[in-house]
Design an enzyme around this catalytic site. Structure first.
Site, PDB file in Angstrom:
ATOM      1  N   THR A 165       0.912  -1.364  -0.066  1.00 40.97           N
ATOM      2  CA  THR A 165      -0.013  -0.039  -0.014  1.00 40.97           C
ATOM      3  C   THR A 165       0.909   1.161  -0.069  1.00 40.97           C
ATOM      4  O   THR A 165       2.144   1.236   0.436  1.00 40.97           O
ATOM      5  CB  THR A 165      -0.888  -0.057   1.213  1.00 40.97           C
ATOM      6  OG1 THR A 165      -2.107  -0.908   0.933  1.00 40.97           O
ATOM      7  CG2 THR A 165      -1.315   1.240   1.766  1.00 40.97           C
ATOM      8  N   ARG A 193     -15.280  -4.705   1.211  1.00 41.26           N
ATOM      9  CA  ARG A 193     -14.522  -4.439   2.261  1.00 41.26           C
ATOM     10  C   ARG A 193     -13.580  -3.248   2.282  1.00 41.26           C
ATOM     11  O   ARG A 193     -13.136  -2.954   1.295  1.00 41.26           O
ATOM     12  CB  ARG A 193     -13.365  -5.768   2.456  1.00 41.26           C
ATOM     13  CG  ARG A 193     -12.709  -5.527   3.737  1.00 41.26           C
ATOM     14  CD  ARG A 193     -11.555  -5.094   3.412  1.00 41.26           C
ATOM     15  NE  ARG A 193     -10.242  -5.075   4.509  1.00 41.26           N
ATOM     16  CZ  ARG A 193      -9.275  -4.376   4.504  1.00 41.26           C
ATOM     17  NH1 ARG A 193      -8.939  -3.536   3.339  1.00 41.26           N
ATOM     18  NH2 ARG A 193      -8.364  -4.333   5.499  1.00 41.26           N
ATOM     19  N   GLY A 195     -10.725  -0.961   4.383  1.00 45.83           N
ATOM     20  CA  GLY A 195      -9.662  -1.068   5.484  1.00 45.83           C
ATOM     21  C   GLY A 195      -9.742   0.388   6.342  1.00 45.83           C
ATOM     22  O   GLY A 195     -10.608   1.197   6.055  1.00 45.83           O
ATOM     23  N   ASP A 196      -8.571   0.667   6.702  1.00 41.43           N
ATOM     24  CA  ASP A 196      -8.009   1.818   7.453  1.00 41.43           C
ATOM     25  C   ASP A 196      -7.906   2.936   6.584  1.00 41.43           C
ATOM     26  O   ASP A 196      -7.932   4.131   7.021  1.00 41.43           O
ATOM     27  CB  ASP A 196      -7.001   1.739   8.393  1.00 41.43           C
ATOM     28  CG  ASP A 196      -5.750   1.191   7.666  1.00 41.43           C
ATOM     29  OD1 ASP A 196      -5.799   0.132   6.885  1.00 41.43           O
ATOM     30  OD2 ASP A 196      -4.789   2.038   7.576  1.00 41.43           O
ATOM     31  N   THR A 216      -0.145   1.780   7.495  1.00 41.07           N
ATOM     32  CA  THR A 216      -0.049   0.637   6.592  1.00 41.07           C
ATOM     33  C   THR A 216      -0.080  -0.518   7.359  1.00 41.07           C
ATOM     34  O   THR A 216       0.397  -0.356   8.655  1.00 41.07           O
ATOM     35  CB  THR A 216       0.686   0.911   5.670  1.00 41.07           C
ATOM     36  OG1 THR A 216       0.800  -0.234   4.761  1.00 41.07           O
ATOM     37  CG2 THR A 216       2.387   1.047   6.272  1.00 41.07           C
ATOM     38  N   GLY A 217      -0.783  -1.594   6.908  1.00 35.25           N
ATOM     39  CA  GLY A 217      -0.757  -3.011   7.345  1.00 35.25           C
ATOM     40  C   GLY A 217      -2.165  -3.368   7.250  1.00 35.25           C
ATOM     41  O   GLY A 217      -3.015  -2.882   6.709  1.00 35.25           O
ATOM     42  N   GLY A 219      -5.704  -3.644   7.929  1.00 37.83           N
ATOM     43  CA  GLY A 219      -6.538  -2.381   8.178  1.00 37.83           C
ATOM     44  C   GLY A 219      -7.407  -2.729   9.441  1.00 37.83           C
ATOM     45  O   GLY A 219      -7.522  -1.851  10.234  1.00 37.83           O
TER      46      GLY A 219
HETATM   47  N1  ASP Z   1      -4.024  -0.771   5.213  1.00 36.35           N
HETATM   48  C1  ASP Z   1      -4.458  -1.518   4.128  1.00 36.35           C
HETATM   49  C2  ASP Z   1      -5.747  -2.040   4.042  1.00 36.35           C
HETATM   50  O1  ASP Z   1      -6.043  -2.881   5.230  1.00 36.35           O
HETATM   51  C3  ASP Z   1      -3.427  -2.429   3.506  1.00 36.35           C
HETATM   52  C4  ASP Z   1      -1.982  -2.162   3.651  1.00 36.35           C
HETATM   53  O2  ASP Z   1      -1.635  -1.051   4.345  1.00 36.35           O
HETATM   54  O3  ASP Z   1      -1.351  -2.946   3.155  1.00 36.35           O
HETATM   55  O4  ASP Z   1      -6.640  -2.130   3.420  1.00 36.35           O
END
Ligand code: ASP
Length: 301
Positions: A165, A193, A195-196, A216-217, A219
Site C-alpha cells: 500500500t 470490504r 480497511g483503514d 499501513t498494514g 486495516g
Molecule cells: N491498510 C491497508 C488495508 O487494510 C493495507 C495495507 O496497508 O497494506 O486496506
C-alpha cells in the site's frame, strides 16, 4: 518552532517478496526524489502528497492504482484518503472499482464537497461527473496481480501481510501538513470490504498542532486502535519519545491482531520524522528540502 519542509513516504508494511524487492526499492526512491524536488520548489503539502502517491499508484510494484490486489471476486476495488492540517478537512473514497488514480478523487471530495467519504458507485459517479479519475480494468489489472490472485485462490501463496500500500505525509514551507494514502486493500478481500486507508483517524490524520500520520498494514488491526490519531496524540504528549511511542503502538496493534503487519509514518509540526513498523518490511523514503533523500525497505527504531 516550525520544522523544515519534509516528506515521508511509505510503500506498505508486511513482507516484500524477493522478486519485487528491486522494483519496490527503485519505485519508492523515485517517488521520494520527485517529492523532494517539489518540496524545494515550494509546492504545497497537499500538492506534494498527491504527486508522490500518484507516482506510486502508477507503479505496478505497489498495491494501489495499477497493480492493486484483487478481491475474492477477482476485481480491483480501491480505497484512498487525504487530510490537510490547516482546516482539518479530509476527503476519502472506498470500494471504487477499477480506478487508476483514487487519490485524485479523494482530493476532489476534500476540496469540492461538504463530505468526507464517498463509497462505491456513488464515489465513481461523483468522479465521472467532475471529470476526475481514470477507470478501466485494463488500466489497473496487471498480469502479475491476476496471477497472484489465482495462486492465492488456489492456496499456493499466503494472503497475509503483503506489503505494498502507499502513503505520504508532508510538512511544507508554510508549515502546513498533509497525510495521504491509497490502496487496493488486502488480497482476496470480500467485495465491499474497506480497511483503514479511507478512514480519517485510523488510516490517516493531519492537524496543525499534532502533525500528520499515515498508517499501513492490516486495516482491521489499525482501525481497532484508531492508530493515526492515537499515535499523533500520544507522541504530542512526549515528542522526545516519538519513535519509542509509535513503535510500541504498532507492536500493540499487531500483537492484538495475531501478529498482523502494522506500520506508520508520522511528521510533527517542528519536523520530527518517525518511520516505524512491526513487520518484516516497510519500504520508506525521507526527504527534507536540504540534503540528500534517503530510502529503504526496512527501518529499525
Ligand atoms: N491498510 C491497508 C488495508 O487494510 C493495507 C495495507 O496497508 O497494506 O486496506
Amino acid at each position: 518552532m516550525r520544522g523544515p519542509p519534509t516528506l515521508l513516504v511509505h510503500g506498505g508494511a508486511g513482507t516484500i517478496s524477493e522478486a519485487l524487492r528491486e522494483d519496490v526499492r527503485a519505485g519508492i526512491h523515485a517517488a521520494t526524489i520527485r517529492g523532494q524536488e517539489l518540496l524545494r520548489s515550494g509546492a504545497s503539502a497537499v500538492d506534494i502528497a498527491v504527486a508522490v502517491v500518484r507516482i506510486l499508484e502508477d507503479d505496478p510494484a505497489f498495491n494501489a492504482g495499477r497493480g492493486a490486489c484483487l478481491t475474492e471476486a477477482g476485481e480491483v476495488e480501491v480505497d484512498a484518503g487525504i487530510m490537510r492540517s490547516y482546516d482539518r478537512r479530509s476527503g476519502a473514497i472506498a470500494g471504487v472499482k477499477s480506478c487508476l488514480d483514487p487519490i485524485l478523487i479523494a482530493r476532489a471530495v476534500m476540496e469540492t464537497t461538504r463530505h468526507a467519504l464517498l463509497v462505491g458507485p456513488g464515489a465513481e459517479a461523483f468522479a465521472r461527473a467532475r471529470g476526475v479519475g481514470s477507470f478501466g480494468s485494463a488500466e489497473v489489472e496487471t498480469v502479475k496481480s491476476r496471477e497472484r490472485w489465482r495462486r492465492a485462490l488456489a492456496g499456493e501463496i499466503s494472503i497475509d501481510n503483503r506489503a505494498d500500500t502507499v502513503g505520504a505525509v508532508v510538512l511544507d514551507r508554510r508549515g502546513h501538513l498533509c497525510a495521504a494514502g491509497s490502496t487496493g486493500g488486502v488480497l482476496l478481500k470480500l467485495p465491499g470490504r474497506a480497511g483503514d486507508t479511507p478512514l480519517v483517524g485510523a488510516g490517516f490524520f493531519a492537524d496543525p498542532v499534532l502533525g500528520a500520520c499515515c498508517c499501513t498494514g492490516v486495516g482491521e488491526a489499525i482501525m481497532a486502535k484508531v492508530l493515526a490519531y492515537e499515535a499523533l496524540r500520544q507522541v504530542a504528549a512526549a515528542p522526545a519519545r516519538a519513535h519509542e511511542i509509535a513503535a510500541a503502538l504498532c507492536k500493540l496493534a499487531s500483537s492484538e491482531h495475531g501478529g498482523a503487519a502494522v506500520g506508520l509514518i508520522l511528521l510533527r509540526p517542528e519536523g520530527t520524522a518517525v518511520i516505524v513498523h512491526e513487520s518484516e518490511h516497510m519500504s520508506w523514503g525521507l526527504a527534507r528540502a536540504e540534503g540528500d533523500a534517503a530510502s529503504g525497505l526496512q527501518r529499525s527504531v
